[in-house]
Design a protein around this motif. Structure first.
Motif, PDB file in Angstrom:
ATOM      1  N   PRO A   9      44.343  28.936  28.683  1.00 33.47           N
ATOM      2  CA  PRO A   9      44.996  29.639  29.792  1.00 33.47           C
ATOM      3  C   PRO A   9      44.586  31.116  29.769  1.00 33.47           C
ATOM      4  CG  PRO A   9      46.593  28.370  28.520  1.00 33.47           C
ATOM      5  CD  PRO A   9      45.317  28.387  27.728  1.00 33.47           C
ATOM      6  N   GLY A  10      44.226  31.632  30.918  1.00 33.60           N
ATOM      7  CA  GLY A  10      43.804  33.028  30.957  1.00 33.60           C
ATOM      8  C   GLY A  10      43.417  33.450  32.345  1.00 33.60           C
ATOM      9  N   ALA A  11      42.898  34.657  32.449  1.00 33.08           N
ATOM     10  CA  ALA A  11      42.510  35.172  33.764  1.00 33.08           C
ATOM     11  C   ALA A  11      41.529  36.321  33.614  1.00 33.08           C
ATOM     12  CB  ALA A  11      43.742  35.626  34.545  1.00 33.08           C
ATOM     13  N   LEU A  12      40.671  36.424  34.611  1.00 33.43           N
ATOM     14  CA  LEU A  12      39.734  37.541  34.772  1.00 33.43           C
ATOM     15  C   LEU A  12      40.209  38.348  35.978  1.00 33.43           C
ATOM     16  CD1 LEU A  12      36.863  38.841  34.162  1.00 33.43           C
ATOM     17  CD2 LEU A  12      35.965  37.186  35.799  1.00 33.43           C
ATOM     18  N   PHE A  13      40.224  39.671  35.846  1.00 31.06           N
ATOM     19  CA  PHE A  13      40.597  40.482  36.997  1.00 31.06           C
ATOM     20  C   PHE A  13      39.559  41.560  37.242  1.00 31.06           C
ATOM     21  CE2 PHE A  13      42.648  42.511  33.358  1.00 31.06           C
ATOM     22  CZ  PHE A  13      42.498  43.883  33.579  1.00 31.06           C
ATOM     23  N   GLY A  14      39.571  42.097  38.440  1.00 33.30           N
ATOM     24  CA  GLY A  14      38.643  43.156  38.801  1.00 33.30           C
ATOM     25  C   GLY A  14      39.287  44.519  38.643  1.00 33.30           C
ATOM     26  N   LEU A  15      38.469  45.514  38.335  1.00 37.49           N
ATOM     27  CA  LEU A  15      38.930  46.902  38.254  1.00 37.49           C
ATOM     28  C   LEU A  15      38.011  47.746  39.120  1.00 37.49           C
ATOM     29  CD1 LEU A  15      40.883  48.933  37.013  1.00 37.49           C
ATOM     30  CD2 LEU A  15      39.308  49.182  35.082  1.00 37.49           C
ATOM     31  N   GLY A  16      38.570  48.287  40.197  1.00 41.30           N
ATOM     32  CA  GLY A  16      37.780  49.053  41.143  1.00 41.30           C
ATOM     33  C   GLY A  16      36.988  50.168  40.483  1.00 41.30           C
TER      34      GLY A  16
END
Length: 384
Positions: free
Chosen positions: A339-346
């Motif tokens: 379980p996990g997630a990737l996120f974007g950073l502007g």
């Protein structure tokens, strides 16, 4: 906002040093040495080296049992010449950090500084510096490494800087964040002949043209559709520059992108069927191989919600993206297993695009990434 101290000056110095000395996938030996040396200043309870190649995992234990959270960044650079002229430009001809992995490393190194001063009360924190993300081999080799068995996280997180979005904005999307990507190499073998008597040979040119046209019919460019598929020709080679010879062999490469892993599996079978049928009709032998495969990154609901909560609690601008990004990320292999997630950073609306020769990671967003990761660590290790 969490009360933590971030030594931005030291991390910028590290980031720019990494930028000056980039190394491509699978060759990050000196990069790993720099990171290992930096990490040892902040006394992890354990450090694992040579993980899946040149990978490093720094581990910080809490004082009580609990969940294990892994934060991942990447070691590798790209075979792209740098055109920038600033003082920290790449010193290595034809190689540069054009995806921002130098900045990602600086953020996770900053977490080591914080974990040293503020170890979690519960659980365990793993800071992973992964090799060979760009060619899709790194995650696979890390997870296959026998040293991985002692790590086995409960939750995994990563970020990627995203030019074109406001600096410091947190970009989130549940479920598919990046698509499945796989590249196909098609080799066709015929028979050479005199260019004045091409009928006495088997030239692959017409088969190549047919394959290009047939693959073009597979394209469904609408990213909002479950049937999204992008098929891009990336390289063609045929025969020799010998004008008296009708070519007898050729090779063509495509990159295929699909929204999810099942769709990619089906599309791969379709592509192979097309190639074999066209080759058969033209009397050509064919050999098909696949390279640089990336599983779709599927963000899990609870970790994605923690990202939202972390951004809100830290006072960061949060943007909910409707469609996946178009690029591949081998973190998808981690979210396939944990379980996990990737996120974007502007990275800034006017920042050059990723993989552009004039790209440079914006130092001002280093603290934002650190604060996001630290908040996620707190959320996971608070779970009992």
């Amino acid at each position: 906002m969490t009360d933590i101290h971030i030594d931005k000056k030291k991390l910028i110095h590290l980031r720019r040093d990494l930028h000056r000395h980039p190394e491509v996938s699978g060759h990050e030996k000196e990069t790993a040495k720099k990171i290992s040396s930096f990490l040892r200043e902040y006394h992890p309870d354990e450090i694992t080296e040579n993980l899946g190649g040149h990978g490093i995992a720094a581990i910080y234990h809490g004082t009580k049992p609990g969940k294990t959270v892994l934060i991942r960044c990447e070691l590798d650079a790209l075979p792209i010449p740098e055109v920038n002229t600033f003082a920290h430009r790449s010193e290595y001809e034809g190689v540069s950090h054009k995806c921002g992995h130098d900045g990602h490393m600086a953020m996770v190194a900053g977490l080591a500084m914080i974990c040293h001063e503020n170890r979690p009360e519960h659980g365990k924190v793993i800071l992973l510096f992964q090799p060979a993300e760009e060619n899709g081999e790194g995650a696979k080799k890390v997870l296959a490494d026998k040293q991985w068995k002692k790590l086995e996280p409960d939750y995994v997180f990563a970020l990627h800087n995203v030019p074109g979005f406001p600096a410091g904005q947190v970009v989130v999307k549940e479920h598919i964040f990046t698509p499945a990507v796989h590249s196909i190499i098609i080799a066709l073998q015929g028979r050479t002949a005199h260019a004045g008597e091409p009928q006495k040979g088997i030239n692959p040119a017409y088969a190549i043209a047919e394959i290009i046209e047939e693959f073009r019919t597979l394209v469904q460019p609408d990213m909002t559709s479950d049937d999204f598929c992008q098929v891009t020709p990336v390289h063609i080679r045929m025969g020799e520059k010998a004008y008296g010879i009708s070519a007898g062999e050729g090779e063509i490469h495509f990159t295929i992108r699909c929204k999810d892993n099942d769709r990619m599996e089906n599309m791969a079978k379709t592509a192979e069927t097309i190639v074999k049928e066209i080759a058969r009709r033209h009397g050509l032998k064919n050999a098909i191989s696949w390279t640089q495969g990336f599983f779709a990154n599927e963000n899990h609901p609870q970790p994605t919600q923690w990202i939202r909560e972390a951004a809100t609690s830290e006072g960061f601008d949060l943007f909910e993206k409707d469609t996946p990004f178009g690029w591949g990320e081998d973190f998808g292999l981690f979210t396939r297993k944990y379980p996990g997630a990737l996120f974007g950073l502007g990275a800034g609306e006017k920042t050059p695009a990723l993989h552009n020769p004039d790209y440079d990671f914006p130092d001002d967003i280093i603290p934002t990434g650190i604060r996001m990761f630290h908040s996620l660590i707190q959320k996971v290790t608070a779970q009992q």
